[in-house]
Scaffold this active site. Sequence first.
Site, PDB file in Angstrom:
ATOM      1  N   LYS A 159       0.817  -1.217   0.000  1.00  0.00           N
ATOM      2  CA  LYS A 159       0.000   0.000   0.000  1.00  0.00           C
ATOM      3  C   LYS A 159       0.851   1.268   0.000  1.00  0.00           C
ATOM      4  O   LYS A 159       0.409   2.312  -0.451  1.00  0.00           O
ATOM      5  CB  LYS A 159      -0.982  -0.020   1.154  1.00  0.00           C
ATOM      6  CG  LYS A 159      -1.968  -1.172   1.000  1.00  0.00           C
ATOM      7  CD  LYS A 159      -3.288  -0.985   1.643  1.00  0.00           C
ATOM      8  CE  LYS A 159      -4.265  -2.068   1.195  1.00  0.00           C
ATOM      9  NZ  LYS A 159      -3.764  -3.455   1.389  1.00  0.00           N
TER      10      LYS A 159
HETATM   11  C1  PLP Z   1      -4.243  -4.535   0.654  1.00  0.00           C
HETATM   12  C2  PLP Z   1      -3.440  -5.762   0.532  1.00  0.00           C
HETATM   13  C3  PLP Z   1      -3.759  -6.765  -0.409  1.00  0.00           C
HETATM   14  C4  PLP Z   1      -4.991  -6.708  -1.299  1.00  0.00           C
HETATM   15  O1  PLP Z   1      -4.922  -5.693  -2.267  1.00  0.00           O
HETATM   16  P1  PLP Z   1      -6.252  -5.150  -2.985  1.00  0.00           P
HETATM   17  O2  PLP Z   1      -5.819  -3.971  -3.756  1.00  0.00           O
HETATM   18  O3  PLP Z   1      -7.189  -4.778  -1.859  1.00  0.00           O
HETATM   19  O4  PLP Z   1      -6.807  -6.242  -3.817  1.00  0.00           O
HETATM   20  C5  PLP Z   1      -2.919  -7.871  -0.488  1.00  0.00           C
HETATM   21  N1  PLP Z   1      -1.855  -8.011   0.312  1.00  0.00           N
HETATM   22  C6  PLP Z   1      -1.518  -7.067   1.232  1.00  0.00           C
HETATM   23  C7  PLP Z   1      -0.332  -7.291   2.095  1.00  0.00           C
HETATM   24  C8  PLP Z   1      -2.292  -5.916   1.364  1.00  0.00           C
HETATM   25  O5  PLP Z   1      -1.948  -4.988   2.295  1.00  0.00           O
END
Ligand code: PLP
Length: 474
Positions: A111
């Site tokens: 993120k």
């Molecule tokens: C948010 C997240 C995901 C999922 O991503 P999306 O964009 O919500 O599909 C997968 N792995 C981690 C570690 C995340 O923080």
Amino acid sequence: MQYISTRGGTLGQFSDVLLEGLAPNGGLAVPEHLPRLGADDLERLRVLTYPQLATEIIGLFATDIPRQDLARLTDAAYGDGKFAAEEVVPLTAIDDLTLVGLSEGPTLAFKDMAMQFLGQALEYVLENRDGVLNVVGATSGDTGSAAEHALRGLDRVSVFMLSPQGRMSAFQRAQMYSLQDENVHNIVVEGVFDDCQNLVKRLNTDLDFKRAHSIGAVNSINFGRISAQIVYYVWAWLRATDAIAEADRSSHHVSFAVPSGNFGNILSGHYARTMGVPIRRLVLATNENNVLDEFFRTGQYRPRTSADTLATSSPSMDVSRASNLERFVFDLLGRDPERTAAAWHELEERDEIDLSAELGRFEAEFGIVSGTSTHDDRLATIRDVHERTGVTIDPHTADGVKIAREQLEDGIPMLVLETAKPAKFADLIQEALGESPELDADTRALLDAPQRVVEMPDDEQQLRAYISERALHA
Ligand SMILES: *Cc1c(COP(=O)(O)O)cnc(C)c1O
């Protein structure tokens, strides 16, 4: 570049949708048309550093921000020292797969890739408009810390993040609560995550309060985040083809496996593919909360309630209502706002959408295939990768590796997006390998750092008073 709502109507330019992701009619902001990248364009991009590439790719969407300004923003987001790896996004071969390292940022999860840019872009737009933004959100872990690390120290943005008492791991607490910046407010609520989320929802239905205190969010539907995520799909394809003879590169397709929850990450891959990056398949991996796997296998979208969402050992994928799916369905339905609005109307009426008539197109036209990974799969995959290569992967990446292996094709490199570092999930690594992941000096220092939080009962009036007193005002 103009933006439109998936349910009809125009929404303005990039800067406008950065501040307001949801259209008044409930639809999501999407670009009026997707830009195209030809083989020559891709070759031109090959020599760029990551921040430079981000300027070029995001610049296709943010046409209302002058290039020199955008270059400053991407440099602040991805430049010197912000990410642990010098190349920002490193590629690592493990056996038959390649990991794409998206967790080199300050909170060790993917993120950061989008949020670091979004923080800079928000400050810039607010500066131009002489505005402020008070972000109010609820988190059970990853999103909150990525937001706080991206927004800390900004002048025109503050963040009020609610988290449930006693429910976060020591690592997650340290990452959020150790921040001492004046514009970061960690509010620990006596309750569970749903209580935090309900408090935020109630504040958001009070439009007068929202307006009076410039309250907003930086959630996963924000198009600024989606655009910043397209960059690493282009980057990964470029790096995966660096060693191939120039004449053959443009026909050299790769596949990506994407650990998924809200469908934000893989949506950016779908956009990169539509724009012309040679991507063969997008392999969607879910954990036991497999609403998306069910959708791509059957064409039936049946979101679940939070009560029916399991708490798994890949917690950032514990999502049962994929907020970005509407953008994909918009493309699936020929970018027709009326059909998209009708589909979401059906969802409201019947709690499901039946798109099984389109099922044959998911893979044939969009390259999307999917699979479900379980707790036992995660343990076995972490163990297997560790034994064979010495590399420790985190549980979310393990879900990706598990499904990627099911979808391998001869001659097509499979790139798995590494969405977090194992150090964040020490308990599961201990369970899988019988030893905890090694912590570097920075991580150990983080765990020992002093923490700053305010504790509060599950009480809307107290929360309002707290925010009113501390919110930034233009
Ligand atoms: C948010 C997240 C995901 C999922 O991503 P999306 O964009 O919500 O599909 C997968 N792995 C981690 C570690 C995340 O923080």
